[in-house]
Design an enzyme around this catalytic site. Structure first.
Site, PDB file in Angstrom:
ATOM      1  N   HIS A   1      95.244 -41.059  27.003  1.00  0.00           N
ATOM      2  CA  HIS A   1      94.141 -42.025  26.835  1.00  0.00           C
ATOM      3  C   HIS A   1      93.781 -42.290  25.373  1.00  0.00           C
ATOM      4  O   HIS A   1      93.009 -43.208  25.088  1.00  0.00           O
ATOM      5  CB  HIS A   1      92.880 -41.524  27.543  1.00  0.00           C
ATOM      6  CG  HIS A   1      93.029 -41.328  29.016  1.00  0.00           C
ATOM      7  ND1 HIS A   1      93.445 -42.335  29.864  1.00  0.00           N
ATOM      8  CD2 HIS A   1      92.818 -40.232  29.808  1.00  0.00           C
ATOM      9  CE1 HIS A   1      93.480 -41.858  31.109  1.00  0.00           C
ATOM     10  NE2 HIS A   1      93.117 -40.598  31.101  1.00  0.00           N
TER      11      HIS A   1
ATOM     12  N   HIS B   1      95.325 -40.580  36.550  1.00  0.00           N
ATOM     13  CA  HIS B   1      94.677 -41.643  35.767  1.00  0.00           C
ATOM     14  C   HIS B   1      95.710 -42.524  35.084  1.00  0.00           C
ATOM     15  O   HIS B   1      96.792 -42.061  34.716  1.00  0.00           O
ATOM     16  CB  HIS B   1      93.762 -41.022  34.704  1.00  0.00           C
ATOM     17  CG  HIS B   1      92.701 -40.121  35.267  1.00  0.00           C
ATOM     18  ND1 HIS B   1      92.902 -38.778  35.470  1.00  0.00           N
ATOM     19  CD2 HIS B   1      91.447 -40.399  35.688  1.00  0.00           C
ATOM     20  CE1 HIS B   1      91.801 -38.255  35.995  1.00  0.00           C
ATOM     21  NE2 HIS B   1      90.896 -39.210  36.137  1.00  0.00           N
TER      22      HIS B   1
ATOM     23  N   ASP C   1      96.551 -33.543  37.912  1.00  0.00           N
ATOM     24  CA  ASP C   1      95.310 -33.888  38.606  1.00  0.00           C
ATOM     25  C   ASP C   1      95.518 -34.769  39.841  1.00  0.00           C
ATOM     26  O   ASP C   1      94.553 -35.203  40.458  1.00  0.00           O
ATOM     27  CB  ASP C   1      94.290 -34.528  37.642  1.00  0.00           C
ATOM     28  CG  ASP C   1      94.886 -35.639  36.805  1.00  0.00           C
ATOM     29  OD1 ASP C   1      96.029 -36.051  37.080  1.00  0.00           O
ATOM     30  OD2 ASP C   1      94.208 -36.100  35.859  1.00  0.00           O
TER      31      ASP C   1
HETATM   32 ZN   LIG Z   1      94.310 -37.588  34.539  1.00  0.00          ZN
END
Ligand SMILES: [Zn+2]
Length: 371
Positions: free
Chosen positions: A135, A173, A254
């Site tokens: 990110h 994500h 995750d």
């Molecule tokens: Zn993640």
């Protein structure tokens, strides 16, 4: 120098001795567990372990803005930030807090990714479980990521002779920072499988960049059977067709059932299958970590990744020394000790979590293949 025979593990003790703070999801041990478990199992001989260098500020300027890097170093020195730094650079927020190693720790993961590009110059396999901070933005901390080591890895691989690079991301994500960096680059293929509607809410199926960006948002509850279809129909054919000189896999932990921050339901076997299936598709292979917020599921999954890369069979039940590594982990502020299933302590491998393949998954794979 020739391609080394055995995979290399890049690690550092900085991940054991530093923390994002008492309430942050990244307060948990992760890389240190992988090192301890791998050593307890006899899987990490000295000649396969490389101590990660810490990247120098100047080395980070190949993608990050110099004023941001200076602000990050200054925040570490001061142990505090002013309002301008907080607003302008995203430092000193609940997600990206001030902590004593806030430059040195991410710069160590970045140093590993930069080194990986050099180590892979003539081919081979490198594993850096501290990497995968997908990110990070050029001049801003974002989503627990102060730097973007996958971007730095790709740039380092390129600098060391890899022309075409495939980046595959199976974290829950979307890798917004990596997409930003390479969406207009015809020599980088990016495939991301991520939970739909989840932060950072980027990664729409319609984003295609210059044609090499493939985003597959998946519904909550994604199971192993669905992931196998995604691997067989989407990830492997696209990667093979691209003909990469290097593959970078972001193997965030995750997307598994036991993770507290997302709602996907994979077992760790789904991740290991991806790790194994990509190995033959390129002579250079870098596997990074990523998200993962349950200390047992992260430690077990990422230790299993190292076993897969070394083609070591995972034992059904862990020997005592490895079991005690898992029993000694702490996870304050979450499930009570009594609620923890026994297999978190005694195995690496989750039971498979197979299930029906939902139409929406099938349709989205078709959409991406037919665009
Ligand atoms: Zn993640």
């Amino acid at each position: 120098m020739n391609a080394f025979d055995k995979p290399l593990f890049i690690g550092s003790e900085i991940y054991r001795t530093s923390t994002y703070g008492a309430w942050h999801p990244l307060r948990i041990p992760r890389v240190s567990t992988v090192i301890d478990l791998s050593r307890a199992l006899g899987w990490l001989p000295r000649n396969q372990y490389v101590i990660s260098p810490m990247a120098k500020p100047k080395a980070l300027h190949i993608w990050h803005q110099p004023d941001y890097i200076s602000a990050l170093q200054q925040a570490e020195r001061d142990g505090d930030v002013d309002d301008h730094t907080r607003q302008h650079f995203g430092l000193g927020t609940p997600s990206n807090p001030v902590f004593p190693e806030m430059y040195r720790r991410p710069a160590t993961a970045a140093g590993a990714s930069l080194l990986a590009g050099e180590l892979l110059r003539y081919g081979g396999v490198v594993y850096s479980p501290a990497g995968g901070t997908h990110h990070g933005l050029p001049a801003r901390a974002n989503g627990f990521c102060y730097l973007n080591d996958p971007v730095l890895a790709i740039l380092s691989l390129r600098r060391n002779g890899a022309g075409k690079i495939a980046y595959i991301d199976i974290d829950a994500h979307h890798p917004d920072g990596v997409e930003l960096a390479f969406q207009n680059d015809p020599d980088v293929l990016m495939i991301s499988v991520h939970e739909q509607g989840r932060w950072p809410k980027t990664g729409a199926i319609s984003d295609c960049g210059v044609g090499n960006v493939f985003n597959l948002p998946v519904p909550r509850g994604l199971n192993d059977t669905e992931m196998q279809m995604i691997l067989d129909r989407l990830i492997l054919p696209l990667t093979q067709g691209f003909g990469p000189d290097a593959i970078v896999l972001q193997c965030g932990a995750d997307a598994v059932e036991d993770d507290p921050l997302s709602n996907l339901s994979l077992s760790n076997q789904a991740h290991w299958n991806v790790v194994a299936a990509l190995r033959p598709l390129s002579r250079r292979y870098l596997v990074l970590g990523g998200g993962g917020y349950n200390p047992w599921s992260v430690g077990r999954l990422w230790t299993g990744v190292w076993a897969v890369l070394n083609q070591i069979p995972v034992p059904t039940r862990l020997p005592d020394q490895a079991e005690s590594v898992l029993r000694n982990l702490q996870w304050t502020g979450n499930r009570r000790a009594g609620d923890r299933p026994e297999h978190w302590y005694t195995t690496l491998e989750d039971r498979p979590r197979s299930g029906p393949v939902r139409d929406i998954v099938r349709q989205r794979i078709d959409m991406l293949l037919n665009r």
